[in-house]
Design a protein around this motif. Structure first.
Motif, PDB file in Angstrom:
ATOM      1  N   ARG A 287      -3.720   5.257  10.310  1.00 27.52           N
ATOM      2  CA  ARG A 287      -2.591   6.198  10.366  1.00 27.52           C
ATOM      3  C   ARG A 287      -1.838   6.147   9.049  1.00 27.52           C
ATOM      4  O   ARG A 287      -1.369   5.083   8.636  1.00 27.52           O
ATOM      5  CB  ARG A 287      -1.682   5.875  11.550  1.00 27.52           C
ATOM      6  N   MET A 289       1.077   7.456   7.973  1.00 31.03           N
ATOM      7  CA  MET A 289       2.499   7.110   8.038  1.00 31.03           C
ATOM      8  C   MET A 289       2.641   5.762   8.723  1.00 31.03           C
ATOM      9  O   MET A 289       2.153   5.555   9.830  1.00 31.03           O
ATOM     10  CB  MET A 289       3.282   8.186   8.790  1.00 31.03           C
ATOM     11  N   LYS A 389       2.222  12.274   2.231  1.00 28.40           N
ATOM     12  CA  LYS A 389       3.207  12.545   3.279  1.00 28.40           C
ATOM     13  C   LYS A 389       3.164  14.010   3.698  1.00 28.40           C
ATOM     14  O   LYS A 389       3.352  14.333   4.882  1.00 28.40           O
ATOM     15  CB  LYS A 389       4.604  12.173   2.800  1.00 28.40           C
ATOM     16  N   TYR A 391       0.562  15.892   3.916  1.00 29.67           N
ATOM     17  CA  TYR A 391      -0.556  16.028   4.848  1.00 29.67           C
ATOM     18  C   TYR A 391      -0.281  15.349   6.186  1.00 29.67           C
ATOM     19  O   TYR A 391      -0.679  15.839   7.242  1.00 29.67           O
ATOM     20  CB  TYR A 391      -1.824  15.421   4.239  1.00 29.67           C
ATOM     21  N   ALA A 392       0.407  14.200   6.152  1.00 32.02           N
ATOM     22  CA  ALA A 392       0.469  13.329   7.329  1.00 32.02           C
ATOM     23  C   ALA A 392       1.709  13.514   8.183  1.00 32.02           C
ATOM     24  O   ALA A 392       1.749  13.035   9.320  1.00 32.02           O
ATOM     25  CB  ALA A 392       0.373  11.869   6.889  1.00 32.02           C
ATOM     26  N   SER A 393       2.729  14.196   7.684  1.00 31.25           N
ATOM     27  CA  SER A 393       4.002  14.227   8.400  1.00 31.25           C
ATOM     28  C   SER A 393       4.732  15.544   8.157  1.00 31.25           C
ATOM     29  O   SER A 393       4.532  16.213   7.134  1.00 31.25           O
ATOM     30  CB  SER A 393       4.876  13.052   7.930  1.00 31.25           C
ATOM     31  N   THR A 394       5.603  15.879   9.102  1.00 31.94           N
ATOM     32  CA  THR A 394       6.480  17.048   8.929  1.00 31.94           C
ATOM     33  C   THR A 394       7.895  16.630   8.540  1.00 31.94           C
ATOM     34  O   THR A 394       8.777  17.474   8.387  1.00 31.94           O
ATOM     35  CB  THR A 394       6.534  17.879  10.219  1.00 31.94           C
ATOM     36  N   ARG A 411       2.062  21.199   6.425  1.00 31.39           N
ATOM     37  CA  ARG A 411       2.630  19.885   6.724  1.00 31.39           C
ATOM     38  C   ARG A 411       2.089  19.310   8.033  1.00 31.39           C
ATOM     39  O   ARG A 411       1.932  20.014   9.033  1.00 31.39           O
ATOM     40  CB  ARG A 411       4.169  19.969   6.825  1.00 31.39           C
ATOM     41  N   GLY A 412       1.782  18.003   8.018  1.00 34.22           N
ATOM     42  CA  GLY A 412       1.400  17.261   9.215  1.00 34.22           C
ATOM     43  C   GLY A 412       0.020  17.538   9.748  1.00 34.22           C
ATOM     44  O   GLY A 412      -0.310  17.134  10.866  1.00 34.22           O
ATOM     45  N   PRO A 415      -2.650  13.519   9.946  1.00 35.92           N
ATOM     46  CA  PRO A 415      -1.954  12.224  10.095  1.00 35.92           C
ATOM     47  C   PRO A 415      -2.871  11.017   9.960  1.00 35.92           C
ATOM     48  O   PRO A 415      -2.387   9.905   9.733  1.00 35.92           O
ATOM     49  CB  PRO A 415      -1.374  12.309  11.508  1.00 35.92           C
TER      50      PRO A 415
END
Length: 448
Positions: A287, A289, A389, A391-394, A411-412, A415
């Protein structure tokens, strides 16, 4: 005397089209290895060794199935490849063996010595476990049922190695035949009527396990109940090798590495050792984040192990990744591992120079051929972290945006590390390659 299965790497159909392997210098890996394979076969046949050549039009999985359907207990298998690098100066010969198998390591070293005795102009890159490869394992080493080795004769991208491969083919073939002959001569000529596997001890998280394992062709096999105790579900894991022996299902211990279980061998007690560190191994390892688990020193030691000169230009690179990723809530171990992949452990390449401070192959908004450039190493690391970030989070960024393509990303959407495949890079194994480096990092730091 056993038989030798020999495969020329690539050349078969993968995803509906011919896979030529590496292309360099007006030739292909498949073409060169087919020619070499034929010479090795002639050498072995002249020495009265039975050789079975894998058909050239098979995929990797079909190659393994073809061998496994015909193999006998005293046979061996070898696959011939070349290597490649962005740096044309990279060169040398490597023989890969399945990780944690001392017998196979000795056989790989013997084969390598025999080859280099015939062609000393080749650089010795050593016999190496398959866990150190880009994807963390080699299917030919893991899935072939008889003892197998994976040979990278040289770098097709290096002019000197390519010259040797093309012009010293007879000597290379003779060296490989010398090593293979020594290998099959050490195999038992006739398997026993009733197979009896030697028992080995098992140690789980530092404690003796109450049931023994077995050794099969030098590989450690453990009762499947141990995997269950780690919370590992093997019901859909077709790649895990299983043996039904004396009414017990055993699995190949090294295959559990894919589930973030550290697997080792203690020679003194003849015990296979398995270790799982719960803070890392409860399904959060991939993961993006999150928090890192290593120290700056552990990151730097790992980096310098692959490239001793890595920290010369960027002595604070480990600290920069820890600090910048922690500010944005990104797992700095993952970001650092991706940096190692993208820059070849700070050797750079792909048209990107160290002066650009671009540690993740980031493009700029204008689509420039050389990619993005940043004013300092810290800003370059910050841009990498921000791209991850995105790519992995909003969640919003903590620091001012320096990533030139941040606003163009959805975004996101990714994750998990594996979801970067085909997005960050067109390579569909991109996420697997990052995870392989991450596992090596954790093993180096004694965390896995």
């Amino acid at each position: 005397m056993g038989r030798v299965f020999i495969s020329a790497g690539h050349g078969g159909y993968e995803n509906g089209q011919i896979d030529p392997g590496i292309t360099a210098g007006g030739t292909t890996e498949a073409q060169e290895m087919i020619l070499l394979r034929d010479r090795v076969m002639s050498e072995l046949q002249a020495r009265k060794v039975t050789v079975l050549s894998v058909p050239d039009d098979l995929s990797q999985q079909q190659t393994i199935d073809w061998i496994n359907s015909r193999a006998r207990s005293d046979d061996v298998a070898v696959e011939l490849h070349t290597n490649a690098a962005l740096n044309p100066e990279a060169k040398g010969t490597t023989v890969y063996y399945i990780t944690n198998n001392a017998e196979r390591r000795q056989e790989a070293e013997r084969l390598l010595r025999a080859l280099l005795q015939r062609v000393p102009q080749l650089t010795n890159r050593g016999a190496r476990p398959d866990a150190v490869t880009g994807t963390g394992s080699l299917l030919f080493c893991r899935a072939v049922t008889v003892p197998s080795l994976y040979v990278e004769v040289g770098f097709l991208t290096n002019p000197e190695d390519r010259y040797l491969i093309q012009n010293r083919r007879d000597e290379i073939a003779t060296g490989l035949a010398d090593g293979l002959l020594s290998w099959v001569n050490r195999s038992p000529e006739k398997p026993p009527d009733t197979i009896v596997y030697p028992q080995i001890n098992i140690r789980v998280n530092g404690h003796e396990y109450g049931e023994p394992g077995i050794a099969v062709n030098g590989n450690s096999y453990i009762p499947i109940a141990i995997a269950d105790s780690f919370g590992v579900d093997l019901t859909q894991a077709s790649f895990v090798r299983r043996i039904y022996y004396r009414n017990i299902v055993y699995v190949k211990a090294v295959d559990l590495r894919e589930f973030n279980i550290a697997v080792g061998w203690d020679n003194q007690s003849r015990a296979v050792t398995l270790r799982s560190v719960l803070p890392i191994c409860k399904g959060q390892i991939d993961r993006i984040m999150g928090i890192g688990n290593t120290t700056d020193v552990q990151l730097l030691v790992f980096l310098k192990k692959d490239n001793p000169q890595a920290a010369t230009q960027f002595p604070d690179i480990a600290t920069l990744y820890r600090e910048e990723a922690s500010i944005e809530g990104v797992n700095y171990d993952i970001a650092f591992s991706q940096m190692c992949l993208e820059t070849d452990y700070l050797r750079f390449g792909k048209g990107v120079s160290a002066a650009q401070n671009n540690f993740a192959g980031l493009g700029d908004a204008a689509g420039s051929a050389g990619g993005a450039s940043f004013s300092s190493a810290r800003i370059g690391v910050r841009a990498h972290v921000q791209h991850l970030k995105a790519y992995a989070s909003t969640e919003p960024l903590v620091q001012e945006i320096v990533d030139p393509r941040f606003r163009f990303l959805t975004r996101g959407i990714a994750p998990l590390v594996g979801q970067l495949s085909g997005r960050w890079s067109s390579d569909i194994t991109y996420g697997d390659r990052i995870m392989a480096i991450l596992r090596q990092l954790y093993e180096s730091a004694g965390l896995l």
